[in-house]
Each structure stands twice: as structure tokens, then as C-alpha cells.
Design a protein around this motif. Structure first.
Motif, PDB file in Angstrom:
ATOM      1  N   MET A  21      22.931  21.247  33.335  1.00 41.05           N
ATOM      2  CA  MET A  21      23.641  21.218  34.791  1.00 41.05           C
ATOM      3  C   MET A  21      23.485  22.620  35.373  1.00 41.05           C
ATOM      4  N   LYS A  22      23.172  22.634  36.597  1.00 40.38           N
ATOM      5  CA  LYS A  22      23.044  23.916  37.513  1.00 40.38           C
ATOM      6  C   LYS A  22      24.223  24.031  38.297  1.00 40.38           C
ATOM      7  N   TYR A  23      25.030  25.461  38.305  1.00 42.69           N
ATOM      8  CA  TYR A  23      26.089  25.659  39.041  1.00 42.69           C
ATOM      9  C   TYR A  23      25.971  26.751  40.005  1.00 42.69           C
ATOM     10  N   SER A  24      26.235  26.500  41.182  1.00 42.70           N
ATOM     11  CA  SER A  24      25.924  27.313  42.379  1.00 42.70           C
ATOM     12  C   SER A  24      27.530  28.185  42.523  1.00 42.70           C
ATOM     13  N   GLY A  25      27.263  29.313  43.011  1.00 43.39           N
ATOM     14  CA  GLY A  25      28.411  30.146  43.593  1.00 43.39           C
ATOM     15  C   GLY A  25      29.134  30.977  42.320  1.00 43.39           C
ATOM     16  N   ILE A  26      28.457  31.167  41.172  1.00 39.01           N
ATOM     17  CA  ILE A  26      28.772  31.900  39.973  1.00 39.01           C
ATOM     18  C   ILE A  26      29.196  33.249  40.307  1.00 39.01           C
ATOM     19  N   ASP A  27      30.095  33.815  40.127  1.00 42.49           N
ATOM     20  CA  ASP A  27      30.254  35.322  40.077  1.00 42.49           C
ATOM     21  C   ASP A  27      30.000  35.979  38.820  1.00 42.49           C
ATOM     22  N   TYR A  28      28.698  36.285  38.892  1.00 40.68           N
ATOM     23  CA  TYR A  28      28.056  36.938  37.727  1.00 40.68           C
ATOM     24  C   TYR A  28      28.667  38.508  37.417  1.00 40.68           C
ATOM     25  N   GLU A  29      29.256  38.984  38.482  1.00 38.33           N
ATOM     26  CA  GLU A  29      29.906  40.282  38.042  1.00 38.33           C
ATOM     27  C   GLU A  29      31.148  40.122  37.109  1.00 38.33           C
ATOM     28  N   ALA A  30      31.882  39.027  37.651  1.00 35.39           N
ATOM     29  CA  ALA A  30      33.002  38.527  36.991  1.00 35.39           C
ATOM     30  C   ALA A  30      32.553  38.167  35.513  1.00 35.39           C
ATOM     31  N   VAL A  31      31.513  37.573  35.298  1.00 34.49           N
ATOM     32  CA  VAL A  31      31.130  36.972  33.909  1.00 34.49           C
ATOM     33  C   VAL A  31      30.762  38.187  33.162  1.00 34.49           C
ATOM     34  N   PHE A  32      29.886  38.940  33.688  1.00 38.90           N
ATOM     35  CA  PHE A  32      29.512  40.196  33.013  1.00 38.90           C
ATOM     36  C   PHE A  32      30.784  41.207  32.513  1.00 38.90           C
ATOM     37  N   GLN A  33      31.890  41.183  33.302  1.00 38.03           N
ATOM     38  CA  GLN A  33      33.217  41.928  33.000  1.00 38.03           C
ATOM     39  C   GLN A  33      33.870  40.968  31.855  1.00 38.03           C
ATOM     40  N   ALA A  34      33.789  39.930  31.869  1.00 37.95           N
ATOM     41  CA  ALA A  34      34.495  39.000  31.057  1.00 37.95           C
ATOM     42  C   ALA A  34      33.786  38.806  29.493  1.00 37.95           C
ATOM     43  N   LEU A  35      32.638  39.200  29.561  1.00 31.18           N
ATOM     44  CA  LEU A  35      31.946  39.081  28.200  1.00 31.18           C
ATOM     45  C   LEU A  35      32.675  39.985  27.006  1.00 31.18           C
ATOM     46  N   PRO A  36      32.865  38.994  26.074  1.00 29.94           N
ATOM     47  CA  PRO A  36      33.561  39.665  24.877  1.00 29.94           C
ATOM     48  C   PRO A  36      33.314  40.996  24.182  1.00 29.94           C
ATOM     49  N   GLY A  37      31.712  40.995  24.245  1.00 30.72           N
ATOM     50  CA  GLY A  37      31.211  41.793  23.616  1.00 30.72           C
ATOM     51  C   GLY A  37      30.813  43.051  24.425  1.00 30.72           C
ATOM     52  N   ALA A  38      30.544  44.367  23.738  1.00 32.97           N
ATOM     53  CA  ALA A  38      30.530  45.398  24.551  1.00 32.97           C
ATOM     54  C   ALA A  38      29.096  45.619  25.232  1.00 32.97           C
ATOM     55  N   VAL A  39      28.751  45.636  26.582  1.00 32.80           N
ATOM     56  CA  VAL A  39      27.674  45.568  27.141  1.00 32.80           C
ATOM     57  C   VAL A  39      27.507  46.721  28.089  1.00 32.80           C
ATOM     58  N   ALA A  40      26.256  47.491  28.360  1.00 31.83           N
ATOM     59  CA  ALA A  40      26.025  48.211  29.370  1.00 31.83           C
ATOM     60  C   ALA A  40      24.819  48.160  29.860  1.00 31.83           C
ATOM     61  N   LEU A  41      24.500  48.379  31.190  1.00 27.39           N
ATOM     62  CA  LEU A  41      23.304  48.318  31.783  1.00 27.39           C
ATOM     63  C   LEU A  41      22.807  49.412  32.195  1.00 27.39           C
ATOM     64  N   LEU A  42      21.596  49.823  31.635  1.00 25.89           N
ATOM     65  CA  LEU A  42      20.956  51.234  31.969  1.00 25.89           C
ATOM     66  C   LEU A  42      19.546  50.973  32.888  1.00 25.89           C
ATOM     67  N   THR A  43      19.373  52.084  33.576  1.00 29.45           N
ATOM     68  CA  THR A  43      18.051  52.114  33.914  1.00 29.45           C
ATOM     69  C   THR A  43      16.936  52.343  32.997  1.00 29.45           C
ATOM     70  N   THR A  44      15.733  52.431  33.323  1.00 27.54           N
ATOM     71  CA  THR A  44      14.582  52.788  32.329  1.00 27.54           C
ATOM     72  C   THR A  44      14.527  54.090  32.119  1.00 27.54           C
ATOM     73  N   ASP A  45      15.469  54.913  32.686  1.00 30.50           N
ATOM     74  CA  ASP A  45      15.559  56.405  32.661  1.00 30.50           C
ATOM     75  C   ASP A  45      16.803  56.491  31.950  1.00 30.50           C
ATOM     76  N   PHE A  46      17.593  55.615  31.474  1.00 32.54           N
ATOM     77  CA  PHE A  46      18.809  55.571  30.453  1.00 32.54           C
ATOM     78  C   PHE A  46      19.953  56.364  31.499  1.00 32.54           C
ATOM     79  N   VAL A  47      20.013  55.938  32.558  1.00 33.44           N
ATOM     80  CA  VAL A  47      21.215  56.056  33.359  1.00 33.44           C
ATOM     81  C   VAL A  47      22.139  54.723  33.389  1.00 33.44           C
ATOM     82  N   TYR A  48      23.565  55.117  33.280  1.00 30.02           N
ATOM     83  CA  TYR A  48      24.454  54.081  33.392  1.00 30.02           C
ATOM     84  C   TYR A  48      24.385  53.343  34.769  1.00 30.02           C
ATOM     85  N   VAL A  49      24.151  52.136  34.815  1.00 31.25           N
ATOM     86  CA  VAL A  49      24.389  51.369  36.031  1.00 31.25           C
ATOM     87  C   VAL A  49      25.716  50.329  36.101  1.00 31.25           C
ATOM     88  N   ASP A  50      26.032  49.915  34.954  1.00 28.99           N
ATOM     89  CA  ASP A  50      27.273  49.342  34.987  1.00 28.99           C
ATOM     90  C   ASP A  50      27.642  49.186  33.454  1.00 28.99           C
TER      91      ASP A  50
END
Length: 408
Positions: free
Chosen positions: A1-30
Motif C-alpha cells: 500500500m502506498k501512503y502519501s504525506g509521510i514526514d520522512y524527516e521524522a521517520v529518519f530521526q525516529a530510526l532506532p539505529g544510528a544513521v548519518a547522511l554524508l556528501t560524497t566528499d564525506f561532509v555531514y548533511v544530517d
């Protein structure tokens, strides 16, 4: 089932695992909240900073390899677009409140590419699990000698695994070199069909997924030429051998068959007797310069592109059938034709030019059409180089690519 209006920023922050997003030059984005907890850093101390400025190696440990290993893994993911699960790493972390103090830490990292709309790596997802307490628990309550023994054992096993991987890599590299040499010997140059034709073969980067792509050119009677491009399922020496057999068989068949469909019929029957030829794709086009007609038939291959003199694009997709050997019983192939005017350009290619992982093929075809329109005045050789430069990721592709350009 496809859902619309999902707040993916909230999902990212709620992930139980430790996750970081980096640029391809290894700078922290989030970074998410779990990452801040395990790293004992604030968002301001990470976001916008270079990874290895935020987490340098412990200068008090001359044997520290955490930064080197992590950088190699991230660079490999950025270059290849493939995920990389790293071996257990010791990577000590400095105390941000007490400069000069370092805490012994153990991590289990996984690095994953995040692709952009063009199919290229746009970001790096870096997930880590802090296993320090597990290591200390297995080493005793004081985390003393037994922990160091366990660390040494893990390190030794990692070195042994690296040595095995290096031997495999060297063996694969030798096979790749032989397969590419065989491929080069079997693929023709543009030859007698003249300077209005350009051919290219671009092998996959850092992969054995080479030597399955091929092309063929043949002069026919009545001011006609036959152009074919194909793709064998498989890689390495086996694919090169199958490629050679199919190319030779089709080159002979198109010279005596009554059109491209009949030539592919003969090739399909022949492919049933060749191990490894099943599910191969191929497209055959006959160019008639007298009648200004293209006659074509395709066995499951991406459609050739016809660039008209006015910049319009026509994909030759009206005679597409399943790949070789895909049907249990032989069925005659379809055939279609279209006309062209002088100054048009015919482009045949394999899927490495247009396909990207987790991307619809139509996106790649649109990129191809846009590039052709923008460079419609280029000669065949220049256009071939331009297509490879603009459509293949800068760090190379995980699949090989064959390309034939015919100025009509």
C-alpha cells in the motif's frame, strides 16, 4: 500500500539505529537522534563538518586504522554505487568536553549509496552500531586482558580475510584482462562501412561484469549495411566466448536472410545449442541508403534511437520480442521499418548506457534523447564520445556498454 504525506524527516530521526547522511566528499548533511547519542555529539558539532575532522584517529595510538578503513569503504561506495558492510572496527572517540581524552570504542558500520534522479551516487548513508559493551562483556567485567585478546583475534581474522579477498581480486583481475583481450580481438572496427560510423566499447569499472556486450557491422548488396548490438547474460571469459559465437552467427545470417527478423529467427535457433546464450538480447537494423529506409527487429533489446535532422527523436520500438531462448517453442520474430532523411543519425547501444539501478528505463531513454538533440550537429566520432561522457557516471558504470553511431 502506498501512503502519501509521510514526514520522512521524522521517520529518519525516529530510526532506532544510528544513521548519518554524508556528501560524497564525506561532509555531514544530517544525523539522527540515535547517532547523536552513540557519538556523544550535538547536531552543531557534526552537520556541515568533514567526517574526519569530527572523528579523527586517536593520535596516541600509532596503530589506529579506523579512519583509513572507513574512508576506503565510503570511497568504494561512492565510486561503485554498491553497499559495503565493514568488518568490526576499533575507532576510538575523543571526549569533546575534555580535549586529549580518548575512549576505546568498537563499531559495526554499514555504508549505503543514495542515488539521485540521474542514477548517480548523490549521498552516502552511514549506519553504525556501537558494540563496545559487547566486546567488554566478552572480555570480562574490567574489559582488561580478555578484551585485548578478543580484539587481537578479531584483528587477525580480519587480516586473513583481507588476504583471501586480495588473492580472489588478483585472480579476478587476471580473468578480466584475458576476457577483455578476447573481446577486443573479436569485436570489429567500423571497417569498410566508412567514416560515417563510430563504434565504442566501454568495460565496466572494477567489476567482472564485462565482455557480454557486442556489436557487428556488415555491408550488404544494394547500398545497404547491417548494424547489430547485443548483450549476453553473464560476464568474463564465458560471456566473451558466447558473445563471439552469437556475433559470428548473426553476421553470417544477416547476409543471406530475407531481412532482420529472419536473421534473428536463425540466430534464435542457433542460440538454443549454445550454453550461456539463453536470455541474450540483440537488435538488428538494416540501413537502405537507396530507399532511405531502416528495417529492424529486436529480441528483448533496448530500442535504437533515430535522431532526425531537425532534432526529433524516434525510438525504434515497433518490432520488439522476447530475448533469445525465452520462448519454449520457436515463433517468428516481428519486423518493422521507418524512413529517414539525409543528415539523420542512428544510435544502437546496450543497457549500460541508459539503465541505472532503482530507476525506470524511461528516465535513461529521456537522458539519451536529450543528449542526442543537444548534439545533433556533431559527427559520429564526436557524438559517440559525448554520449559516453554525459550518460555514463563519472566514476564508471557497473555494467559494460557497447555503442554504434551511424550518420545517415
Amino acid at each position: 500500500m502506498k501512503y502519501s504525506g509521510i514526514d520522512y524527516e521524522a521517520v529518519f530521526q525516529a530510526l532506532p539505529g544510528a544513521v548519518a547522511l554524508l556528501t560524497t566528499d564525506f561532509v555531514y548533511v544530517d544525523v539522527n537522534e540515535a547517532f547523536l547519542r552513540v557519538s556523544r555529539r550535538t547536531r552543531d558539532q557534526l552537520v556541515g563538518r568533514y567526517l574526519f575532522d569530527a572523528f579523527p584517529d586517536n593520535p596516541n595510538d600509532p596503530a589506529a586504522t579506523g579512519r583509513q578503513n572507513l574512508e576506503m569503504s565510503l570511497r568504494r561506495v561512492a565510486d561503485t554505487g554498491e553497499r559495503d558492510a565493514m568488518a568490526l572496527q576499533r575507532y576510538d572517540v575523543g571526549n569533546p568536553d575534555r580535549p586529549g581524552e580518548w575512549e576505546e570504542r568498537y563499531w559495526s558500520p554499514v555504508n549505503v549509496p543514495v542515488l539521485g534522479p540521474d542514477g548517480r551516487v548523490a549521498l552516502l548513508l552511514h549506519r553504525v552500531e556501537d558494540v563496545t559493551e559487547l566486546i567488554r562483556a566478552r572480555g570480562g567485567h574490567d574489559g582488561g586482558d580478555r578484551a585485548r585478546v578478543l580484539e587481537a583475534d578479531l584483528y587477525t581474522r580480519a587480516i586473513e580475510l583481507q588476504e583471501v579477498n586480495e588473492r580472489l581480486r588478483q585472480a579476478h583481475a587476471r580473468e578480466r584482462e584475458v576476457a577483455l583481450a578476447l573481446q577486443a580481438a573479436m569485436l570489429p572496427a567500423s571497417g569498410p562501412v566508412g567514416r560515417r560510423v563510430a563504434v565504442r566499447y566501454r568495460p565496466a569499472v572494477g567489476s567482472l561484469n564485462v565482455c557480454g556486450d557486442w556489436y557487428d557491422l556488415a555491408e550488404l548488396t544494394g547500398d545497404r549495411i547491417a548494424v547489430a548490438v547485443g548483450d549476453v547474460v553473464g560476464h568474463g571469459l564465458n560471456a566473451a566466448g558466447v558473445m563471439g559465437q552469437l556475433r559470428s552467427a548473426l553476421s553470417a545470417a544477416v547476409r543471406v536472410a530475407d531481412g532482420p527478423a529472419a536473421a534473428l529467427d536463425a540466430l534464435g535457433l542457433y542460440a538454443r545449442s549454445v550454453d550461456g546464450a539463453e536470455s541474450s538480447t540483440v537488435v538488428q537494423v538494416v540501413v537502405d541508403h537507396t530507399s532511405h529506409t531502416l528495417t529492424y527487429s529486436s529480441a528483448g533489446h533496448p530500442p535504437p534511437a533515430l535522431l532526425h535532422a531537425d532534432g526529433g527523436i524516434e525510438f525504434l520500438d515497433q518490432a520488439t520480442d522476447p530475448p533469445l531462448g525465452a520462448r519454449p517453442e520457436h515463433v517468428a520474430r516481428p519486423q518493422s521499418d521507418t524512413t529517414f532523411t539525409e543528415g539523420a543519425t542512428l544510435v544502437l547501444y546496450t543497457d549500460g548506457l541508459v539503465e541505472r539501478r532503482r530507476e525506470d528505463i524511461d528516465t535513461g531513454l529521456r537522458r539519451l534523447a536529450d543528449c542526442l538533440t543537444r548534439h545533433r550537429s556533431a559527427d559520429a566520432e564526436t557524438l559517440a564520445d559525448t554520449l559516453l561522457r554525459e550518460l555514463i557516471p563519472p566514476n564508471g558504470n557497473s555494467d559494460d556498454t557497447a555503442l554504434v553511431i551511424v550518420r545517415l
